[in-house]
Design a protein around this motif. Structure first.
Motif, PDB file in Angstrom:
ATOM      1  N   ARG A 164      21.072  10.643  25.205  1.00 27.30           N
ATOM      2  CA  ARG A 164      21.347  12.061  24.973  1.00 27.30           C
ATOM      3  C   ARG A 164      20.823  12.893  26.133  1.00 27.30           C
ATOM      4  O   ARG A 164      20.269  12.348  27.093  1.00 27.30           O
ATOM      5  N   ALA A 165      20.989  14.199  26.033  1.00 28.00           N
ATOM      6  CA  ALA A 165      20.703  15.075  27.167  1.00 28.00           C
ATOM      7  C   ALA A 165      19.241  15.008  27.607  1.00 28.00           C
ATOM      8  O   ALA A 165      18.940  14.981  28.798  1.00 28.00           O
ATOM      9  N   ALA A 166      18.321  14.976  26.646  1.00 27.27           N
ATOM     10  CA  ALA A 166      16.900  15.044  26.985  1.00 27.27           C
ATOM     11  C   ALA A 166      16.271  13.680  27.233  1.00 27.27           C
ATOM     12  O   ALA A 166      15.291  13.572  27.973  1.00 27.27           O
ATOM     13  N   ALA A 167      16.819  12.642  26.617  1.00 31.53           N
ATOM     14  CA  ALA A 167      16.217  11.311  26.710  1.00 31.53           C
ATOM     15  C   ALA A 167      17.298  10.254  26.685  1.00 31.53           C
ATOM     16  O   ALA A 167      18.193  10.298  25.840  1.00 31.53           O
ATOM     17  N   ALA A 168      17.201   9.306  27.604  1.00 32.99           N
ATOM     18  CA  ALA A 168      18.243   8.280  27.705  1.00 32.99           C
ATOM     19  C   ALA A 168      17.636   7.024  28.301  1.00 32.99           C
ATOM     20  O   ALA A 168      16.424   6.957  28.574  1.00 32.99           O
ATOM     21  N   GLY A 169      18.481   6.013  28.510  1.00 32.50           N
ATOM     22  CA  GLY A 169      17.952   4.777  29.058  1.00 32.50           C
ATOM     23  C   GLY A 169      19.041   3.856  29.550  1.00 32.50           C
ATOM     24  O   GLY A 169      20.239   4.106  29.369  1.00 32.50           O
ATOM     25  N   VAL A 170      18.610   2.793  30.200  1.00 35.47           N
ATOM     26  CA  VAL A 170      19.496   1.730  30.667  1.00 35.47           C
ATOM     27  C   VAL A 170      18.903   0.420  30.160  1.00 35.47           C
ATOM     28  O   VAL A 170      17.727   0.125  30.407  1.00 35.47           O
ATOM     29  N   ASN A 171      19.702  -0.361  29.451  1.00 36.85           N
ATOM     30  CA  ASN A 171      19.177  -1.597  28.870  1.00 36.85           C
ATOM     31  C   ASN A 171      18.869  -2.656  29.924  1.00 36.85           C
ATOM     32  O   ASN A 171      17.941  -3.441  29.761  1.00 36.85           O
ATOM     33  N   HIS A 172      19.669  -2.681  30.987  1.00 42.78           N
ATOM     34  CA  HIS A 172      19.384  -3.623  32.078  1.00 42.78           C
ATOM     35  C   HIS A 172      19.816  -3.012  33.403  1.00 42.78           C
ATOM     36  O   HIS A 172      21.001  -2.836  33.658  1.00 42.78           O
ATOM     37  N   LEU A 173      18.836  -2.657  34.221  1.00 37.75           N
ATOM     38  CA  LEU A 173      19.085  -2.115  35.555  1.00 37.75           C
ATOM     39  C   LEU A 173      18.673  -3.174  36.573  1.00 37.75           C
ATOM     40  O   LEU A 173      17.482  -3.495  36.690  1.00 37.75           O
ATOM     41  N   PRO A 174      19.618  -3.748  37.320  1.00 31.21           N
ATOM     42  CA  PRO A 174      19.245  -4.729  38.346  1.00 31.21           C
ATOM     43  C   PRO A 174      18.301  -4.111  39.377  1.00 31.21           C
ATOM     44  O   PRO A 174      18.413  -2.919  39.695  1.00 31.21           O
ATOM     45  N   ILE A 175      17.381  -4.910  39.886  1.00 29.53           N
ATOM     46  CA  ILE A 175      16.434  -4.416  40.888  1.00 29.53           C
ATOM     47  C   ILE A 175      17.161  -3.854  42.103  1.00 29.53           C
ATOM     48  O   ILE A 175      16.739  -2.854  42.695  1.00 29.53           O
ATOM     49  N   THR A 176      18.308  -4.451  42.457  1.00 29.19           N
ATOM     50  CA  THR A 176      19.083  -3.980  43.612  1.00 29.19           C
ATOM     51  C   THR A 176      19.667  -2.590  43.398  1.00 29.19           C
ATOM     52  O   THR A 176      20.092  -1.940  44.346  1.00 29.19           O
ATOM     53  N   THR A 177      19.687  -2.133  42.142  1.00 27.87           N
ATOM     54  CA  THR A 177      20.252  -0.816  41.812  1.00 27.87           C
ATOM     55  C   THR A 177      19.171   0.234  41.628  1.00 27.87           C
ATOM     56  O   THR A 177      19.477   1.416  41.440  1.00 27.87           O
ATOM     57  N   LEU A 178      17.907  -0.168  41.701  1.00 24.88           N
ATOM     58  CA  LEU A 178      16.818   0.768  41.425  1.00 24.88           C
ATOM     59  C   LEU A 178      16.822   1.945  42.387  1.00 24.88           C
ATOM     60  O   LEU A 178      16.665   3.103  41.971  1.00 24.88           O
ATOM     61  N   GLU A 179      17.002   1.683  43.676  1.00 23.69           N
ATOM     62  CA  GLU A 179      16.989   2.770  44.656  1.00 23.69           C
ATOM     63  C   GLU A 179      18.099   3.777  44.368  1.00 23.69           C
ATOM     64  O   GLU A 179      17.894   4.996  44.476  1.00 23.69           O
ATOM     65  N   LYS A 180      19.274   3.275  43.976  1.00 24.68           N
ATOM     66  CA  LYS A 180      20.383   4.166  43.616  1.00 24.68           C
ATOM     67  C   LYS A 180      20.029   4.997  42.392  1.00 24.68           C
ATOM     68  O   LYS A 180      20.320   6.198  42.334  1.00 24.68           O
ATOM     69  N   PHE A 181      19.401   4.367  41.399  1.00 24.90           N
ATOM     70  CA  PHE A 181      19.011   5.082  40.185  1.00 24.90           C
ATOM     71  C   PHE A 181      18.033   6.213  40.511  1.00 24.90           C
ATOM     72  O   PHE A 181      18.219   7.363  40.074  1.00 24.90           O
ATOM     73  N   ILE A 182      17.002   5.898  41.294  1.00 20.67           N
ATOM     74  CA  ILE A 182      16.017   6.921  41.660  1.00 20.67           C
ATOM     75  C   ILE A 182      16.691   8.048  42.435  1.00 20.67           C
ATOM     76  O   ILE A 182      16.435   9.240  42.178  1.00 20.67           O
ATOM     77  N   GLY A 183      17.563   7.699  43.360  1.00 23.23           N
ATOM     78  CA  GLY A 183      18.273   8.719  44.131  1.00 23.23           C
ATOM     79  C   GLY A 183      19.153   9.596  43.263  1.00 23.23           C
ATOM     80  O   GLY A 183      19.244  10.815  43.486  1.00 23.23           O
ATOM     81  N   THR A 184      19.793   8.995  42.253  1.00 19.90           N
ATOM     82  CA  THR A 184      20.659   9.760  41.353  1.00 19.90           C
ATOM     83  C   THR A 184      19.849  10.772  40.544  1.00 19.90           C
ATOM     84  O   THR A 184      20.244  11.933  40.386  1.00 19.90           O
ATOM     85  N   VAL A 185      18.690  10.339  40.057  1.00 17.70           N
ATOM     86  CA  VAL A 185      17.833  11.248  39.278  1.00 17.70           C
ATOM     87  C   VAL A 185      17.274  12.346  40.183  1.00 17.70           C
ATOM     88  O   VAL A 185      17.279  13.539  39.806  1.00 17.70           O
ATOM     89  N   GLU A 186      16.793  11.986  41.346  1.00 13.87           N
ATOM     90  CA  GLU A 186      16.255  12.976  42.295  1.00 13.87           C
ATOM     91  C   GLU A 186      17.316  14.017  42.650  1.00 13.87           C
ATOM     92  O   GLU A 186      17.039  15.228  42.690  1.00 13.87           O
ATOM     93  N   SER A 187      18.531  13.548  42.895  1.00 15.41           N
ATOM     94  CA  SER A 187      19.624  14.449  43.282  1.00 15.41           C
ATOM     95  C   SER A 187      19.990  15.384  42.135  1.00 15.41           C
ATOM     96  O   SER A 187      20.246  16.585  42.355  1.00 15.41           O
ATOM     97  N   TYR A 188      19.990  14.870  40.934  1.00 18.01           N
ATOM     98  CA  TYR A 188      20.400  15.673  39.782  1.00 18.01           C
ATOM     99  C   TYR A 188      19.413  16.790  39.485  1.00 18.01           C
ATOM    100  O   TYR A 188      19.804  17.942  39.248  1.00 18.01           O
ATOM    101  N   TYR A 189      18.124  16.469  39.486  1.00 16.58           N
ATOM    102  CA  TYR A 189      17.117  17.459  39.094  1.00 16.58           C
ATOM    103  C   TYR A 189      16.460  18.171  40.284  1.00 16.58           C
ATOM    104  O   TYR A 189      15.721  19.129  40.094  1.00 16.58           O
ATOM    105  N   GLY A 190      16.748  17.709  41.510  1.00 17.96           N
ATOM    106  CA  GLY A 190      16.113  18.275  42.686  1.00 17.96           C
ATOM    107  C   GLY A 190      16.615  19.674  43.036  1.00 17.96           C
ATOM    108  O   GLY A 190      17.667  20.096  42.603  1.00 17.96           O
TER     109      GLY A 190
END
Length: 318
Positions: free
Chosen positions: A292-318
């Motif tokens: 949901r909008a305030a809280a969410a998750g990913v059941n399996h995030l490959p380690i190779t995708t972690l940098e993309k995930f962090i970048g996506t969150v930084e970009s969204y809220y930055g």
């Protein structure tokens, strides 16, 4: 047969407690760990069955829901997660509210005209709607001590729902529901020294101390990320720990990563409390992600995708 199908977290359990206190009913309980939300596909509906579905995304259960309705069976569905296109069907009662300050137990509270309002407030605390729950406590005339009791119990019930599978949990959510159903008010839970509250309280403190000892692996003004090991305790604490961090720093987003057996991460993401939107949209961009909008998750995030995930969150809220 009647099926009560519900999320194994505080919101799902307490939503059903309210309904079954108001309308006692022998039913087949269908639940699981908090992230196990595709529960309707586990059912083989038979003629004259009926269903209550609480606190699981309709969007993630659309096809089995349609299959049930097409058999002429009745469904009562209440939820606050992404719903997708709600089927228009005479046999479906859908109480859906996607407001970021709403949870399923508060939807049920409205439906029951506040009959078990203290339980609903307890669920709101458990779902990390702290400001909303505080307002409801003040309006109901509860003392600060009573509000803290409701907050702790809601947090502990929610804490019990996190894990990769039922073996990670202290209580099977179905059993925890049955144990709590005997209490007309959450305040009755505290007076019973044999209640699940006391076992969960001790376990939570032990798990939390381990989490607090681990420093952030990534930290900025926008996002802090914590990596926990592949252990039962870390899977149990991950979501509630994310809530705790979010409440301490309301301007920041937080991600708690728990290593898993697949060589990746189980992810819990919390949007900044001062900007409670986007978490579900971010996680939905990754396979096995949602929320949901305030809280969410990913059941399996490959380690190779972690940098993309962090970048996506930084970009969204930055």
């Amino acid at each position: 047969m009647h099926y009560d199908i519900f999320n194994g977290d505080a919101d799902g359990i307490i939503s059903l407690i309210q309904l079954r206190l108001a309308t006692p009913l022998d039913s087949q309980l269908v639940t699981g760990v908090k992230r196990n939300i595709q529960l309707l596909k586990t059912i083989s509906p038979a003629e004259e069955d009926s269903f209550t579905v609480l606190d699981i995304s309709m969007e993630k259960n659309t096809q089995p829901l349609i299959d049930i309705l097409d058999k002429g069976l009745t469904v009562f569905y209440a939820d606050h997660h992404r719903a997708g296109d709600i089927p228009q069907h005479d046999n479906l009662t859908a109480l859906i509210d996607l407001d970021a300050n709403m949870c399923t137990a508060l939807i049920i509270d409205q439906y029951l005209n506040g009959q078990y309002h203290d339980w609903a407030i307890c669920a709101a605390y458990g779902d990390n709607l702290i400001a909303k729950a505080d307002q409801l406590c003040e309006a109901a005339g509860y003392t600060k001590e009573q509000a803290e009791q409701l907050k702790e119990l809601g947090t502990l019930i929610n804490y019990n729902g996190y894990g990769a599978d039922l073996s990670d949990l202290h209580f099977d959510p179905a059993e925890l529901f049955q144990a709590l159903l005997k209490y007309p008010s959450p305040f009755d839970v505290f007076t019973d020294k044999a209640s699940p509250y006391y076992a969960l309280q001790a376990a939570y403190q032990d798990d939390l101390e381990k989490a607090l000892a681990i420093p952030a692996m990534h930290s900025s003004d926008t996002l802090s990320v914590f990596e926990l090991p592949d252990q039962k305790w870390s899977r149990r604490i991950s979501g509630v720990y994310g809530n705790l961090l979010a409440n301490k720093e309301p301007k920041s987003a937080f991600a708690v990563l728990t290593k898993n057996a697949q060589g990746g991460y189980l992810v819990s993401l919390r949007a900044p409390l001062e900007n409670k939107q986007g978490a579900g949209d971010i996680c939905s961009q990754f396979e096995t992600g949602g929320g949901r909008a305030a809280a969410a998750g990913v059941n399996h995030l490959p380690i190779t995708t972690l940098e993309k995930f962090i970048g996506t969150v930084e970009s969204y809220y930055g």
